[in-house]
Design a protein around this motif. Structure first.
Motif, short mmCIF file in Angstrom:
data_model
loop_
_atom_site.label_atom_id
_atom_site.label_comp_id
_atom_site.label_asym_id
_atom_site.label_seq_id
_atom_site.Cartn_x
_atom_site.Cartn_y
_atom_site.Cartn_z
N THR A 13 0.79 -1.10 0.08
CA THR A 13 -0.07 0.03 -0.04
C THR A 13 0.83 1.39 -0.12
OG1 THR A 13 -0.07 -0.20 2.41
CG2 THR A 13 -1.72 -1.04 1.10
N GLU A 14 2.15 1.08 0.25
CA GLU A 14 3.16 2.41 0.22
C GLU A 14 3.76 2.39 -0.93
OE1 GLU A 14 5.35 2.22 3.62
OE2 GLU A 14 3.62 1.84 5.02
N GLU A 15 4.03 3.71 -1.64
CA GLU A 15 4.53 4.02 -2.95
C GLU A 15 6.12 3.39 -2.89
OE1 GLU A 15 4.17 7.90 -4.17
OE2 GLU A 15 2.13 7.42 -4.90
N LYS A 16 6.69 3.52 -1.71
CA LYS A 16 8.12 2.94 -1.61
C LYS A 16 8.00 1.77 -1.67
CE LYS A 16 11.94 3.40 1.55
NZ LYS A 16 12.67 3.90 2.94
N GLN A 17 7.34 0.80 -1.27
CA GLN A 17 7.14 -0.63 -1.30
C GLN A 17 7.12 -0.91 -2.80
OE1 GLN A 17 4.34 -1.86 1.01
NE2 GLN A 17 5.29 -1.24 3.12
N PHE A 18 6.21 -0.04 -3.47
CA PHE A 18 6.00 -0.34 -5.10
C PHE A 18 7.48 -0.20 -5.80
CE2 PHE A 18 1.68 2.04 -5.19
CZ PHE A 18 1.20 0.90 -4.40
N SER A 19 8.43 0.72 -5.48
CA SER A 19 9.43 0.89 -5.95
C SER A 19 10.55 -0.38 -5.51
CB SER A 19 10.41 2.19 -5.56
OG SER A 19 9.61 3.22 -6.08
#
Length: 320
Positions: A13-19
């Motif tokens: 759910t966090e954009e940093k985790q997407f990256s």
């Protein structure tokens, strides 16, 4: 923070985790769905005449045509889910993305929304990766279920009989009245679709339902739903005349629990039963992405003498 999506999958759910899913620069399947506005240019088998092609393409049985290609030239550009990749303009998937992007841009006076997906394969999927990357979806469907749908649509048409030889030869008469071959093209390598290639709903192994425009590939360990932001060509002098530089944003992401370190928020195998990610070295040679440390020593093919970064070649597979 990560939310539970199913027993085997986690929705990030966090954009940093997407990256973080793209930090290892993994080999990916890039999945596209051809929108209705762009399907007229899609040619289904080369041995079927153009009139039938148009009818098959526009039949409701395959109103959303799925295609998939292999992508390895990609990298994250920030910690907010933004990334870029290079794509050859002659790839069928590049045409799909560009046509969709251009069509939306003409229809509405705002940022167009063109969606695609990334699926991350792992060890023992090398043959499927090579099969997907070895054929073009321009001439035949890669997914077996779409091939069956196209065949069913053809059964309802009054088609001109076609001879299925090893090549597709079309004869025309020149100005002197002599017959000559206009073109000669091989028939699809996988006329019934690529064996083992199956579309599933992102964040699961469930069969794809009709309401899913995005899809993932079965057997992969991470699924990313993405929006295309920009496609830069040679006009911007970014790469060269044969490649697009594509900028995109991850909007949703899912990862298997077996490949997510919840404490450190890292995309990596969690034990020796979880297959490593793939990296592409060229000439149909793959490498395995292994973490440095005790876990690297526990893998079946990893050397056990020490755990420092190193190279080892085994059966055309390079361990990194």
């Amino acid at each position: 923070m990560a939310d539970s999506c199913s027993n085997d999958w986690i929705e990030l759910t966090e954009e940093k985790q997407f990256s973080r899913l793209l930090y290892p620069n993994p080999v990916c399947f890039l999945g596209t769905t051809t929108p209705p506005c762009c399907q007229s240019s899609r040619a289904i088998p080369p041995c079927v005449n153009d009139e039938i092609n148009d009818q098959v393409v526009n039949s409701k049985d395959i109103s959303q045509i799925r295609n998939v290609m292999v992508l390895s030239w990609l990298t994250p550009t920030n910690n907010h889910g933004r990334f870029v990749f290079s794509m050859n303009k002659h790839r069928h998937s590049a045409s799909i993305l560009y046509d969709s992007f251009s069509a939306f841009k003409q229809i509405q006076q705002q940022q167009p929304v063109t969606r695609f997906s990334l699926s991350v394969p792992v060890k023992k999927m090398e043959e499927l990766v090579l099969a997907v990357g070895g054929v073009s979806g321009r001439w035949a469907d890669k997914f077996p279920e779409q091939t069956h749908a196209a065949a069913a649509s053809l059964d309802n048409l009054e088609a001109t009989p076609v001879s299925f030889n090893s090549t597709d030869e079309r004869i025309q008469t020149n100005s002197k009245g002599r017959k000559q071959t206009r073109r000669k093209r091989k028939l699809p390598r996988y006329p019934l679709g690529i064996p083992g290639l199956e579309a599933v709903a992102p964040g699961s192994n469930r069969p794809l339902s009709d309401d899913h425009s995005n899809f993932a590939v079965r057997g992969t360990v991470a699924h990313l739903e993405c929006n295309l932001l920009h496609m830069l060509s040679d006009d911007a002098a970014i790469i060269d005349k044969d490649h697009y530089l594509v900028s995109a944003q991850v909007t949703k992401a899912f990862v298997r629990r077996s490949h997510w370190n919840a404490d450190k928020k890292l995309f990596q195998p969690q034990d020796d039963h979880a297959p490593p990610l793939l990296t592409f070295l060229g000439s149909q040679t793959f490498g395995y992405r292994l973490p440095v440390g005790p876990l690297a020593c526990s893998f079946e093919l990893a050397p056990i003498s020490h755990c420092r970064p190193h190279w080892e070649l085994q059966d055309d597979i390079v361990l990194l």
